[in-house]
Scaffold this motif. Structure first.
Motif, short mmCIF file in Angstrom:
data_model
loop_
_atom_site.label_atom_id
_atom_site.label_comp_id
_atom_site.label_asym_id
_atom_site.label_seq_id
_atom_site.Cartn_x
_atom_site.Cartn_y
_atom_site.Cartn_z
N GLY A 209 13.09 20.86 -1.78
CA GLY A 209 11.89 20.03 -1.69
C GLY A 209 11.56 19.59 -0.28
N GLY A 210 12.50 19.78 0.65
CA GLY A 210 12.22 19.42 2.03
C GLY A 210 11.38 20.48 2.72
N ASP B 223 12.92 7.70 3.99
CA ASP B 223 13.55 8.68 4.87
C ASP B 223 12.50 9.54 5.58
OD1 ASP B 223 15.86 7.61 4.00
OD2 ASP B 223 16.73 9.45 3.20
N LEU B 224 11.30 8.99 5.76
CA LEU B 224 10.30 9.66 6.58
C LEU B 224 10.58 9.43 8.05
CD1 LEU B 224 7.57 11.11 7.08
CD2 LEU B 224 6.44 8.87 6.79
N LEU B 225 10.71 8.18 8.45
CA LEU B 225 10.86 7.83 9.86
C LEU B 225 12.05 6.90 10.04
CD1 LEU B 225 9.55 7.91 12.75
CD2 LEU B 225 8.36 5.80 12.09
N PHE B 226 12.93 7.25 10.98
CA PHE B 226 14.06 6.41 11.36
C PHE B 226 13.88 5.97 12.81
CE2 PHE B 226 16.69 9.48 8.57
CZ PHE B 226 16.38 8.78 7.42
N GLU C 233 5.50 19.88 6.29
CA GLU C 233 5.00 18.72 5.55
C GLU C 233 5.48 17.41 6.19
OE1 GLU C 233 4.30 20.13 0.96
OE2 GLU C 233 6.26 19.28 1.47
N MET C 234 6.71 17.40 6.70
CA MET C 234 7.23 16.22 7.36
C MET C 234 6.39 15.86 8.58
SD MET C 234 9.56 13.83 7.57
CE MET C 234 11.12 14.22 6.78
N LEU C 235 6.08 16.84 9.41
CA LEU C 235 5.28 16.58 10.60
C LEU C 235 3.88 16.13 10.23
CD1 LEU C 235 6.42 19.57 12.85
CD2 LEU C 235 7.17 17.18 12.98
N ASP C 236 3.32 16.73 9.18
CA ASP C 236 2.00 16.30 8.72
C ASP C 236 2.03 14.86 8.23
OD1 ASP C 236 -0.86 16.93 7.70
OD2 ASP C 236 0.17 16.21 5.90
N SER C 237 3.09 14.49 7.50
CA SER C 237 3.21 13.11 7.01
C SER C 237 3.37 12.14 8.16
CB SER C 237 4.40 13.00 6.04
OG SER C 237 4.14 13.70 4.85
N SER D 251 0.85 -1.18 0.00
CA SER D 251 0.00 0.00 0.00
C SER D 251 0.89 1.24 0.00
CB SER D 251 -0.90 0.01 1.24
OG SER D 251 -1.77 -1.09 1.22
N VAL D 252 0.61 2.15 -0.93
CA VAL D 252 1.45 3.32 -1.13
C VAL D 252 0.82 4.52 -0.42
CG1 VAL D 252 2.48 4.87 -2.83
CG2 VAL D 252 2.16 2.44 -3.37
N ALA D 253 1.64 5.26 0.34
CA ALA D 253 1.18 6.51 0.95
C ALA D 253 2.15 7.62 0.57
CB ALA D 253 1.10 6.38 2.46
N HIS D 254 1.62 8.68 -0.02
CA HIS D 254 2.44 9.86 -0.32
C HIS D 254 2.80 10.53 1.00
CE1 HIS D 254 2.77 14.03 -2.43
NE2 HIS D 254 3.95 13.42 -2.39
N ALA D 255 4.09 10.77 1.22
CA ALA D 255 4.54 11.29 2.52
C ALA D 255 5.60 12.37 2.32
CB ALA D 255 5.08 10.15 3.38
N PRO D 256 5.24 13.53 1.77
CA PRO D 256 6.23 14.58 1.53
C PRO D 256 6.79 15.14 2.84
CG PRO D 256 4.01 15.42 1.18
CD PRO D 256 3.88 13.94 1.37
N GLY D 257 7.90 15.82 2.71
CA GLY D 257 8.58 16.40 3.86
C GLY D 257 10.08 16.29 3.68
N HIS D 258 10.56 15.07 3.40
CA HIS D 258 11.97 14.87 3.05
C HIS D 258 12.18 15.30 1.61
CE1 HIS D 258 15.96 13.20 3.15
NE2 HIS D 258 15.68 12.33 2.18
#
Length: 237
Positions: A175-176, A161-164, A180-184, A131-138
């Protein structure tokens, strides 16, 4: 299910090969810098046949080996359209001037067959479902891939590189965007079960439960806007 992962290249980017079992078809996730040899070794060791490459985002440390890997096995690469340009123009994605040396041995460009990912898409590949989720921020085109829980294993979440473990991806490159990262993080990660296994783009394996309890960024978004406002008030802002 079989998941064979290894860190590759100068950036230690995790590349994963995922298959229902040894001796079957597989999907390759993020073949980055100097990953081609490791991919071939894992394919041989587990007797796997690749059917696709899927990419969490377009940074060179995640896509540098896409052309040779796809070319060697005649398979497509999947990437979000917002990051597609990075395969052919990695310097722009890193904020470098055109013509500055990146790493001379890299062959940039697109493989012969590129397919585009969309938020909410379901990829059925090699007998597996992602399942694909768009996760902008990085990056603007960052995505994650989640595999469903089964009777034998918990859900697996390829976070890119959303969550480590203990941290998140950087947001200071073109583009970072931290907002947006926190929202993702809130939209994509928080709804996942605590038992979900997180396989990220860099660093060790973790779980959503572990990150929910200890990761300062995930704790921040879990606390919500009220906690942010209270913290700002205490700082006199």
């Amino acid at each position: 299910m079989l998941i064979a992962g290894f860190p590759a290249g100068a950036w230690g980017t995790n590349c994963y090969l995922v298959a229902p079992a040894a001796g079957e078809e597989c999907v390759i996730i993020d073949p980055g810098h100097q990953a081609a040899q490791g991919v071939e070794e894992a394919l041989k060791k587990h007797r796997l046949k690749p059917v696709a490459v899927v990419l969490t985002h377009g940074h060179i440390d995640h896509v540098a080996s896409v052309v040779p890997v796809c070319g060697a096995h005649d398979v497509p690469a999947w990437i979000h359209p917002d990051d597609r340009y990075m395969m052919s123009d990695p310097e722009k994605a890193l904020g470098r001037s055109i013509g500055m040396p990146l790493m001379g041995e890299l062959t940039v460009g697109e493989p012969d067959d590129v397919k585009e990912l969309a938020d909410g898409a379901r990829l059925d590949l090699a007998g597996l479902t992602f399942s694909v989720a768009h996760a902008p921020g990085h990056t603007k085109g960052s995505v994650t891939f989640q595999m469903p829980e089964t009777a034998d294993i918990p859900s697996v979440f390829f976070s890119g590189d959303l969550l480590f473990a203990g941290s998140i991806g950087r947001t200071d490159l073109p583009g970072g965007d931290m907002a947006e990262m926190l929202d993702s993080l809130a939209r994509v990660c928080l709804p996942l079960d605590d038992s979900t296994v997180v396989l990220s783009g860099h660093g060790p394996q973790t779980t959503i439960g572990q990150e929910r309890a200890t990761n300062p960024y995930l704790r921040q978004v879990a606390a919500g806007p009220a906690a942010d406002a209270d913290a700002a008030a205490r700082r006199g802002m």
